[in-house]
Design a protein around this motif. Sequence first.
Motif, PDB file in Angstrom:
ATOM      1  N   ALA A  70      80.410 -19.049  61.648  1.00 43.18           N
ATOM      2  CA  ALA A  70      79.996 -17.966  60.722  1.00 43.18           C
ATOM      3  C   ALA A  70      79.007 -16.799  61.040  1.00 43.18           C
ATOM      4  O   ALA A  70      79.259 -15.777  61.244  1.00 43.18           O
ATOM      5  CB  ALA A  70      79.758 -18.451  59.395  1.00 43.18           C
ATOM      6  N   VAL A  71      77.818 -17.373  61.682  1.00 40.79           N
ATOM      7  CA  VAL A  71      76.690 -16.686  62.363  1.00 40.79           C
ATOM      8  C   VAL A  71      77.260 -15.894  63.556  1.00 40.79           C
ATOM      9  O   VAL A  71      76.977 -14.595  63.595  1.00 40.79           O
ATOM     10  CB  VAL A  71      75.304 -17.472  62.564  1.00 40.79           C
ATOM     11  N   ARG A  72      77.926 -16.570  64.538  1.00 47.80           N
ATOM     12  CA  ARG A  72      78.362 -16.008  65.592  1.00 47.80           C
ATOM     13  C   ARG A  72      79.470 -14.849  64.993  1.00 47.80           C
ATOM     14  O   ARG A  72      79.400 -13.756  65.808  1.00 47.80           O
ATOM     15  CB  ARG A  72      78.927 -16.974  66.648  1.00 47.80           C
ATOM     16  N   ALA A  73      80.373 -15.152  64.326  1.00 47.96           N
ATOM     17  CA  ALA A  73      81.495 -14.272  63.776  1.00 47.96           C
ATOM     18  C   ALA A  73      80.713 -13.015  63.471  1.00 47.96           C
ATOM     19  O   ALA A  73      81.388 -11.966  63.409  1.00 47.96           O
ATOM     20  CB  ALA A  73      82.301 -14.952  62.821  1.00 47.96           C
ATOM     21  N   ALA A  74      79.807 -13.140  62.684  1.00 47.33           N
ATOM     22  CA  ALA A  74      79.111 -12.247  61.932  1.00 47.33           C
ATOM     23  C   ALA A  74      78.281 -11.044  63.143  1.00 47.33           C
ATOM     24  O   ALA A  74      77.707 -10.062  62.676  1.00 47.33           O
ATOM     25  CB  ALA A  74      77.927 -12.452  61.034  1.00 47.33           C
ATOM     26  N   GLY A  75      78.354 -11.895  64.299  1.00 45.86           N
ATOM     27  CA  GLY A  75      77.855 -10.590  65.416  1.00 45.86           C
ATOM     28  C   GLY A  75      76.207 -10.839  65.640  1.00 45.86           C
ATOM     29  O   GLY A  75      75.615  -9.862  66.058  1.00 45.86           O
ATOM     30  N   LEU A  76      75.701 -12.149  65.007  1.00 44.07           N
ATOM     31  CA  LEU A  76      74.241 -12.201  65.131  1.00 44.07           C
ATOM     32  C   LEU A  76      73.534 -12.861  66.055  1.00 44.07           C
ATOM     33  O   LEU A  76      72.499 -12.859  66.238  1.00 44.07           O
ATOM     34  CB  LEU A  76      73.686 -12.883  63.643  1.00 44.07           C
ATOM     35  N   GLY A  77      74.403 -13.358  67.021  1.00 43.59           N
ATOM     36  CA  GLY A  77      74.108 -14.130  68.320  1.00 43.59           C
ATOM     37  C   GLY A  77      73.315 -15.300  68.083  1.00 43.59           C
ATOM     38  O   GLY A  77      73.720 -16.045  66.985  1.00 43.59           O
ATOM     39  N   GLY A  78      72.405 -15.637  68.727  1.00 38.10           N
ATOM     40  CA  GLY A  78      71.598 -16.648  68.475  1.00 38.10           C
ATOM     41  C   GLY A  78      71.972 -17.603  69.761  1.00 38.10           C
ATOM     42  O   GLY A  78      72.650 -17.378  70.701  1.00 38.10           O
ATOM     43  N   ALA A  79      71.391 -18.935  69.684  1.00 36.38           N
ATOM     44  CA  ALA A  79      71.609 -19.856  70.754  1.00 36.38           C
ATOM     45  C   ALA A  79      71.055 -21.481  70.219  1.00 36.38           C
ATOM     46  O   ALA A  79      70.204 -21.291  69.261  1.00 36.38           O
ATOM     47  CB  ALA A  79      70.638 -19.688  72.160  1.00 36.38           C
ATOM     48  N   TRP A  80      71.734 -22.349  70.909  1.00 32.29           N
ATOM     49  CA  TRP A  80      71.530 -23.558  70.573  1.00 32.29           C
ATOM     50  C   TRP A  80      70.126 -23.932  71.027  1.00 32.29           C
ATOM     51  O   TRP A  80      69.570 -23.474  72.076  1.00 32.29           O
ATOM     52  CB  TRP A  80      72.505 -24.714  71.000  1.00 32.29           C
TER      53      TRP A  80
END
Length: 317
Positions: A82-92
């Motif tokens: 959901a975070v990725r679909a919202a375009g917020l990026g990030g990484a494990w």
Amino acid sequence: MSEIAHLGPVELLTPKAEESLRFFVDVLGMEVEGQDGRSVYLRGWGDYQRYSLKLTESRTSGLAACGLRAWSPEALERRVAAVRAAGLGGAWTDGGSERGRGRGYRFSGPDGHVFELYYEVDRYVPPEHLRPSLKNQPQRYTARGAAVKRLDHVNVLSADVRRDRVFATDVLGYRLYERIELDDGTEAGAWLSATIAAHELIYTKDAYGAHGRLHHLAFWVDTREECLRAADLFLDAGVHIEAAPSKHAIAQGFFLYGIEPGGNRIEVTTGGYLVYDPEHPVTVWTEAERRKGQAWGVQTVESFHTYGTPPVEAPAG
């Protein structure tokens, strides 16, 4: 049901590491669980994880990161999607990169606050001198200082409260319990929770339109009397009391606010209400209602609406 189980450990920055550490240990009564480089890990006696506060020496104050524990490995994966679909990026992050927990997903929310979603954790195993008599309690109650029990909630400042509130509900799955709407239609505050507690994550309007700042961290005690005792402890320790004990109208928590040596606002809190209703209506407060002050008519000090960390200069005019 929310796929976030609860608020996890937070990392707090301080430019006065030794003085801040003494505040959390001697005044709030937290235990040192460990140390790694410039960071010290602290816990309340009721925290089931190894720590709830990571205190890190820095050039400035503020919130470095906020942990959010998912209900399951599958829930973690869904929230990351959901975070990725919202375009917020990030990484494990690799397992073990944060003390006492497995891999996590670190990203920045719309206003720049850093969050880390995770699931796997180590449960706290107390040393002999902190072993409790009751097996259903994580740690012995020591009665040192205010003897805070656990991390309760975090309040972060936002340049756009409505945007951040929608992110929290639509992306993370938080429930909105209360909010403030000003006369011009803008949103000045949102009180959200993943649990039956009235709030765990709060967004309030940044008076200067800055991004990614902290309003306060709150630590729980079981009684109002302990809140009052904490005020005496703050006074004796020379801790600036910004707001003496009283009762909030929003969420109805009993509070004490002070500024720890590193400049961060810290609340000692208790009370409030619990939400069992699956269709609990959102309480909306008007600008006129908020001008009345707190529950018992105590006026909110001006700094409560303007001060945050890291500090910023007030714009001219």
